[in-house]
Every structure is written in structure tokens, then in C-alpha cells.
Design a protein around this motif. Sequence first.
Motif, PDB file in Angstrom:
ATOM      1  N   LEU A 258       0.837  -1.201   0.000  1.00 51.96           N
ATOM      2  CA  LEU A 258       0.000   0.000   0.000  1.00 51.96           C
ATOM      3  C   LEU A 258       0.871   1.249   0.000  1.00 51.96           C
ATOM      4  CD1 LEU A 258      -2.701   1.480   0.202  1.00 51.96           C
ATOM      5  CD2 LEU A 258      -2.632   1.110   2.690  1.00 51.96           C
ATOM      6  N   ARG A 259       1.917   1.267   0.784  1.00 51.87           N
ATOM      7  CA  ARG A 259       2.794   2.440   0.829  1.00 51.87           C
ATOM      8  C   ARG A 259       3.444   2.673  -0.527  1.00 51.87           C
ATOM      9  NH1 ARG A 259       4.318   7.099   3.798  1.00 51.87           N
ATOM     10  NH2 ARG A 259       5.950   7.913   2.463  1.00 51.87           N
ATOM     11  N   GLU A 260       3.899   1.621  -1.170  1.00 53.88           N
ATOM     12  CA  GLU A 260       4.511   1.766  -2.501  1.00 53.88           C
ATOM     13  C   GLU A 260       3.476   2.206  -3.524  1.00 53.88           C
ATOM     14  OE1 GLU A 260       8.000  -1.656  -2.036  1.00 53.88           O
ATOM     15  OE2 GLU A 260       5.970  -2.224  -2.654  1.00 53.88           O
ATOM     16  N   THR A 261       2.258   1.706  -3.387  1.00 55.74           N
ATOM     17  CA  THR A 261       1.175   2.121  -4.285  1.00 55.74           C
ATOM     18  C   THR A 261       0.875   3.599  -4.110  1.00 55.74           C
ATOM     19  OG1 THR A 261       0.213  -0.095  -4.228  1.00 55.74           O
ATOM     20  CG2 THR A 261      -1.239   1.707  -4.895  1.00 55.74           C
ATOM     21  N   PHE A 262       0.916   4.061  -2.872  1.00 56.84           N
ATOM     22  CA  PHE A 262       0.697   5.487  -2.598  1.00 56.84           C
ATOM     23  C   PHE A 262       1.729   6.339  -3.327  1.00 56.84           C
ATOM     24  CE2 PHE A 262       1.445   9.281   0.073  1.00 56.84           C
ATOM     25  CZ  PHE A 262       0.160   9.793   0.119  1.00 56.84           C
ATOM     26  N   GLU A 263       2.980   5.953  -3.266  1.00 51.94           N
ATOM     27  CA  GLU A 263       4.032   6.733  -3.911  1.00 51.94           C
ATOM     28  C   GLU A 263       3.895   6.688  -5.437  1.00 51.94           C
ATOM     29  OE1 GLU A 263       5.855   8.735  -2.332  1.00 51.94           O
ATOM     30  OE2 GLU A 263       5.324   8.038  -0.321  1.00 51.94           O
ATOM     31  N   GLU A 264       3.571   5.530  -5.979  1.00 53.51           N
ATOM     32  CA  GLU A 264       3.364   5.421  -7.430  1.00 53.51           C
ATOM     33  C   GLU A 264       2.184   6.288  -7.876  1.00 53.51           C
ATOM     34  OE1 GLU A 264       4.937   3.366  -9.989  1.00 53.51           O
ATOM     35  OE2 GLU A 264       6.517   3.554  -8.479  1.00 53.51           O
ATOM     36  N   THR A 265       1.110   6.245  -7.110  1.00 54.45           N
ATOM     37  CA  THR A 265      -0.088   7.014  -7.467  1.00 54.45           C
ATOM     38  C   THR A 265       0.183   8.505  -7.371  1.00 54.45           C
ATOM     39  OG1 THR A 265      -1.472   5.202  -6.660  1.00 54.45           O
ATOM     40  CG2 THR A 265      -2.529   7.333  -6.960  1.00 54.45           C
ATOM     41  N   ARG A 266       0.905   8.910  -6.340  1.00 52.72           N
ATOM     42  CA  ARG A 266       1.248  10.332  -6.216  1.00 52.72           C
ATOM     43  C   ARG A 266       2.042  10.809  -7.424  1.00 52.72           C
ATOM     44  NH1 ARG A 266       1.601  14.402  -2.810  1.00 52.72           N
ATOM     45  NH2 ARG A 266       1.063  13.384  -0.862  1.00 52.72           N
ATOM     46  N   ARG A 267       2.966   9.999  -7.891  1.00 51.87           N
ATOM     47  CA  ARG A 267       3.769  10.415  -9.049  1.00 51.87           C
ATOM     48  C   ARG A 267       2.893  10.622 -10.281  1.00 51.87           C
ATOM     49  NH1 ARG A 267       8.057   7.562  -6.489  1.00 51.87           N
ATOM     50  NH2 ARG A 267       7.289   5.509  -7.121  1.00 51.87           N
ATOM     51  N   ALA A 268       1.855   9.818 -10.406  1.00 51.97           N
ATOM     52  CA  ALA A 268       0.955   9.962 -11.561  1.00 51.97           C
ATOM     53  C   ALA A 268      -0.013  11.131 -11.400  1.00 51.97           C
ATOM     54  CB  ALA A 268       0.168   8.668 -11.769  1.00 51.97           C
ATOM     55  N   MET A 269      -0.450  11.410 -10.151  1.00 53.62           N
ATOM     56  CA  MET A 269      -1.518  12.375  -9.935  1.00 53.62           C
ATOM     57  C   MET A 269      -1.037  13.784  -9.624  1.00 53.62           C
ATOM     58  SD  MET A 269      -4.477  10.133  -8.046  1.00 53.62           S
ATOM     59  CE  MET A 269      -5.723  11.322  -8.522  1.00 53.62           C
ATOM     60  N   ASP A 270       0.075  13.915  -8.922  1.00 57.34           N
ATOM     61  CA  ASP A 270       0.533  15.244  -8.522  1.00 57.34           C
ATOM     62  C   ASP A 270       0.646  16.234  -9.682  1.00 57.34           C
ATOM     63  OD1 ASP A 270       0.629  14.472  -5.903  1.00 57.34           O
ATOM     64  OD2 ASP A 270       2.788  14.790  -5.631  1.00 57.34           O
ATOM     65  N   PRO A 271       1.240  15.839 -10.815  1.00 60.43           N
ATOM     66  CA  PRO A 271       1.402  16.834 -11.879  1.00 60.43           C
ATOM     67  C   PRO A 271       0.089  17.407 -12.391  1.00 60.43           C
ATOM     68  CG  PRO A 271       2.815  14.935 -12.260  1.00 60.43           C
ATOM     69  CD  PRO A 271       1.889  14.559 -11.138  1.00 60.43           C
ATOM     70  N   LYS A 272      -0.989  16.643 -12.284  1.00 65.41           N
ATOM     71  CA  LYS A 272      -2.272  17.103 -12.816  1.00 65.41           C
ATOM     72  C   LYS A 272      -3.198  17.686 -11.752  1.00 65.41           C
ATOM     73  CE  LYS A 272      -3.269  13.124 -14.955  1.00 65.41           C
ATOM     74  NZ  LYS A 272      -4.004  12.169 -15.850  1.00 65.41           N
ATOM     75  N   PHE A 273      -3.104  17.211 -10.515  1.00 66.03           N
ATOM     76  CA  PHE A 273      -4.177  17.494  -9.565  1.00 66.03           C
ATOM     77  C   PHE A 273      -3.734  18.094  -8.230  1.00 66.03           C
ATOM     78  CE2 PHE A 273      -5.473  13.558 -11.930  1.00 66.03           C
ATOM     79  CZ  PHE A 273      -6.393  14.168 -12.771  1.00 66.03           C
ATOM     80  N   GLU A 274      -2.445  18.274  -7.997  1.00 67.25           N
ATOM     81  CA  GLU A 274      -2.034  18.675  -6.652  1.00 67.25           C
ATOM     82  C   GLU A 274      -2.522  20.073  -6.279  1.00 67.25           C
ATOM     83  OE1 GLU A 274       2.124  18.880  -5.948  1.00 67.25           O
ATOM     84  OE2 GLU A 274       2.586  19.926  -7.820  1.00 67.25           O
ATOM     85  N   GLY A 275      -2.917  20.875  -7.247  1.00 68.22           N
ATOM     86  CA  GLY A 275      -3.459  22.196  -6.933  1.00 68.22           C
ATOM     87  C   GLY A 275      -4.949  22.206  -6.639  1.00 68.22           C
ATOM     88  N   PHE A 276      -5.593  21.060  -6.735  1.00 69.25           N
ATOM     89  CA  PHE A 276      -7.033  20.987  -6.496  1.00 69.25           C
ATOM     90  C   PHE A 276      -7.345  21.105  -4.993  1.00 69.25           C
ATOM     91  CE2 PHE A 276      -8.818  18.528 -10.405  1.00 69.25           C
ATOM     92  CZ  PHE A 276      -8.258  19.464 -11.250  1.00 69.25           C
ATOM     93  N   ALA A 277      -8.522  21.632  -4.697  1.00 76.10           N
ATOM     94  CA  ALA A 277      -8.997  21.688  -3.311  1.00 76.10           C
ATOM     95  C   ALA A 277      -9.017  20.283  -2.708  1.00 76.10           C
ATOM     96  CB  ALA A 277     -10.394  22.296  -3.266  1.00 76.10           C
ATOM     97  N   ILE A 278      -8.687  20.185  -1.451  1.00 81.91           N
ATOM     98  CA  ILE A 278      -8.674  18.984  -0.599  1.00 81.91           C
ATOM     99  C   ILE A 278      -7.894  17.814  -1.212  1.00 81.91           C
ATOM    100  CG2 ILE A 278     -10.777  19.635   0.633  1.00 81.91           C
ATOM    101  CD1 ILE A 278     -12.270  17.363  -0.871  1.00 81.91           C
ATOM    102  N   TYR A 279      -6.941  18.098  -2.098  1.00 84.26           N
ATOM    103  CA  TYR A 279      -6.192  17.009  -2.734  1.00 84.26           C
ATOM    104  C   TYR A 279      -5.383  16.210  -1.711  1.00 84.26           C
ATOM    105  CZ  TYR A 279      -2.651  14.674  -5.581  1.00 84.26           C
ATOM    106  OH  TYR A 279      -1.822  13.727  -6.144  1.00 84.26           O
ATOM    107  N   GLU A 280      -4.590  16.903  -0.887  1.00 80.37           N
ATOM    108  CA  GLU A 280      -3.773  16.185   0.090  1.00 80.37           C
ATOM    109  C   GLU A 280      -4.634  15.490   1.140  1.00 80.37           C
ATOM    110  OE1 GLU A 280      -0.688  15.453   0.121  1.00 80.37           O
ATOM    111  OE2 GLU A 280       0.035  16.704  -1.529  1.00 80.37           O
ATOM    112  N   HIS A 281      -5.712  16.153   1.527  1.00 78.79           N
ATOM    113  CA  HIS A 281      -6.653  15.536   2.469  1.00 78.79           C
ATOM    114  C   HIS A 281      -7.110  14.178   1.947  1.00 78.79           C
ATOM    115  CE1 HIS A 281     -10.594  15.900   4.958  1.00 78.79           C
ATOM    116  NE2 HIS A 281     -10.599  14.714   4.377  1.00 78.79           N
ATOM    117  N   CYS A 282      -7.509  14.117   0.693  1.00 80.30           N
ATOM    118  CA  CYS A 282      -8.134  12.916   0.134  1.00 80.30           C
ATOM    119  C   CYS A 282      -7.150  11.809  -0.223  1.00 80.30           C
ATOM    120  CB  CYS A 282      -8.917  13.285  -1.125  1.00 80.30           C
ATOM    121  SG  CYS A 282     -10.371  14.313  -0.858  1.00 80.30           S
ATOM    122  N   LEU A 283      -5.916  12.158  -0.561  1.00 80.82           N
ATOM    123  CA  LEU A 283      -5.036  11.202  -1.227  1.00 80.82           C
ATOM    124  C   LEU A 283      -4.832   9.889  -0.465  1.00 80.82           C
ATOM    125  CD1 LEU A 283      -3.498  10.904  -3.881  1.00 80.82           C
ATOM    126  CD2 LEU A 283      -1.470  11.794  -2.717  1.00 80.82           C
TER     127      LEU A 283
END
Length: 319
Positions: A258-283
Motif C-alpha cells: 500500500l505504501r509503494e502504491t501510494f508513492e506510485e499514485t502520487r507520481r501519476a496524480m501530482d502533476p495534474k491534480f495537486e493544486g485541487f482543493a482537498i487534494y492532500e486531504h483525500c489522497l
Amino acid sequence: MNKQFASTGDLTEKSSAFVEVGPDLYAFTADGDPNTGVIVGDDCCMVVDAQATPRMAKDVIEHVRAVTDKPIKYVVLTHYHAVRVLGASAYAAQSIVASDATYQLIVERGEQDKASEIGRFPRLFRGKEEIPQGLTWPTISFKEEMTLFLGRREVRLMQLGRGHTAGDIVAWVPDANVMFTGDLVEYQSACYCGDAHLRDWPQTLDRIVDFNPQAIVPGRGDALRTRADVRGAVAMTRDFVGTLYTSAELAVARDLTLRETFEETRRAMDPKFEGFAIYEHCLPFNVSRAFDEASGVDTPVVWTAERDREVWGALQGLV
């Protein structure tokens, strides 16, 4: 770097707006906080999603009273999350309406969800002591579709498919071609997916698009008042959900933790969505659910206040 838990550090008041999205149809929005819709008919009104507490709901009621003195007859709950429903008592409505599936989810996990959400996002639960004891219960529920009339104005409540939860409904006003989507569609805001059915969600979005709405009120973010903006918001939501699930599915196929999946998913999502409201809250909650679903877990695991902090600590860290 460790981050404050969920949205406990988000204490800044948001500026709200009350905009008309069609004839006698309104959206109460507040910079990425949960939206509320208002439908005014010939002899009464309907509110779509109630806000988190009676005190928060009173802000909506003040705006409603600025445009009409007709009674608020119906409160419609698009799904069961506490941030949407626990303000319902303030409206003194004749009926509170939701899907059968939402009713069952309240039975199954309503108490845990209430404690979970209050712990995650205290700013949205201002005046929580004013919430009536217990849970907010629908007084009317339906299986797939229900039509209500506000005088001559028709409102169709429909369960188009699973997505944000198993019980999501939309409110469609056919005389204006306007839809209130709840959290099935978001605009410039992260989708919360902790209770989602991610593989089903895109098909549910397809069914929304089939209505070709002139305008929609999403769950969070600005109301969309042109067909082009509606298509853009749906595409944005589809991209968010798809990127999340595909990343998790690929990670599970590689037997990542799960931890490795979190890091992989962050790499895919951060460039597109990290500026969205509640992004870090939800991730963390989003990745946990995506990991489970990709691993074959169809029914989302119940979130409790304790589980929230365990998952957050394992994936985001705590300060």
C-alpha cells in the motif's frame, strides 16, 4: 515531511457565492467546500444537500430567503456523508429524500462516518453541538428513480450508478436542462474516493453526459453554466478517477505494498491534480480504497476515526 492530519489545519473561512444556474435554480458554493443546490418551484422549494451542521445550513437559508419566501418542502441527500446531511434539521422540511442504498449505508456506517468526518475537517462542522442527537435519517427513500413536483415544476431524482458511493443520486430539472450531481462530478476539486466504486464511476459519468445538461451544480467547485464547462468538469472528474484507479491497479499487479502504491499514485496524480482543493486531504483515503478495489474488495471498508489516523500516519505521516 509530515503533514497535519487531513484538513485539521484548514481553518481559513471561505468566501461563498449564490449564483443562478437556470430559471429559479441556484448553487451555494464556497471555494471548494461542499455545495448546496436550491430548486424553486411554483409553491415550494427543494434543497439538494444540506451542509454539515444546522449553523452552516443557516447560511444557505439566508440566501434562499433573499430570492423567495416559499417554504422549503424537501431536502434531498445525494449520498450519506455527514458533511452533506447533518445540517438537514435547520430547513424544517416536510421530507428528507435519499436513495434506498443511501439509507442502508447510514444504517451500516453512519455513526462511524459522522465521527470520521468531524475529526478530519473541523472547520466544516462549526456548531456541531447544534446537530440533533443521533443521525439524519431520510423520511422517504426510493430504489432507482422518483419524480417530485414543486407545483408544476418536475424534479427527477435518479440513481444512475455507483461512483462516489454506492447510493449516489442526481436531481434533474427537465424544464431547464439543469442537473445537481452531488459528488459524482467535481470542479477544480479532488474527488473523495474513500467510499467509491472506481470501476463503475466512469460509466455513471457517461449517463450524466447522456442528458446533455445545459448546466450542473457539482459537489464542490463553481457551478458550470455552459455545456462546454459541463463537459470539461465531467472530463476532469473522469481523469481524476481514472488516473487514481489505473495507478493502483498497475501497482497491485506488480505486488506493491500500500505504501509503494501510494508513492506510485502520487507520481501519476501530482502533476495534474495537486493544486485541487482537498487534494492532500483525500489522497491517503483515495489510494487505500483504490488499492482495495484493485485487490478485489468490492464493498469499501468502513472508515472510523481510528482507521483514518492509522492510514494517514502510514501514508502521509503526522505532525
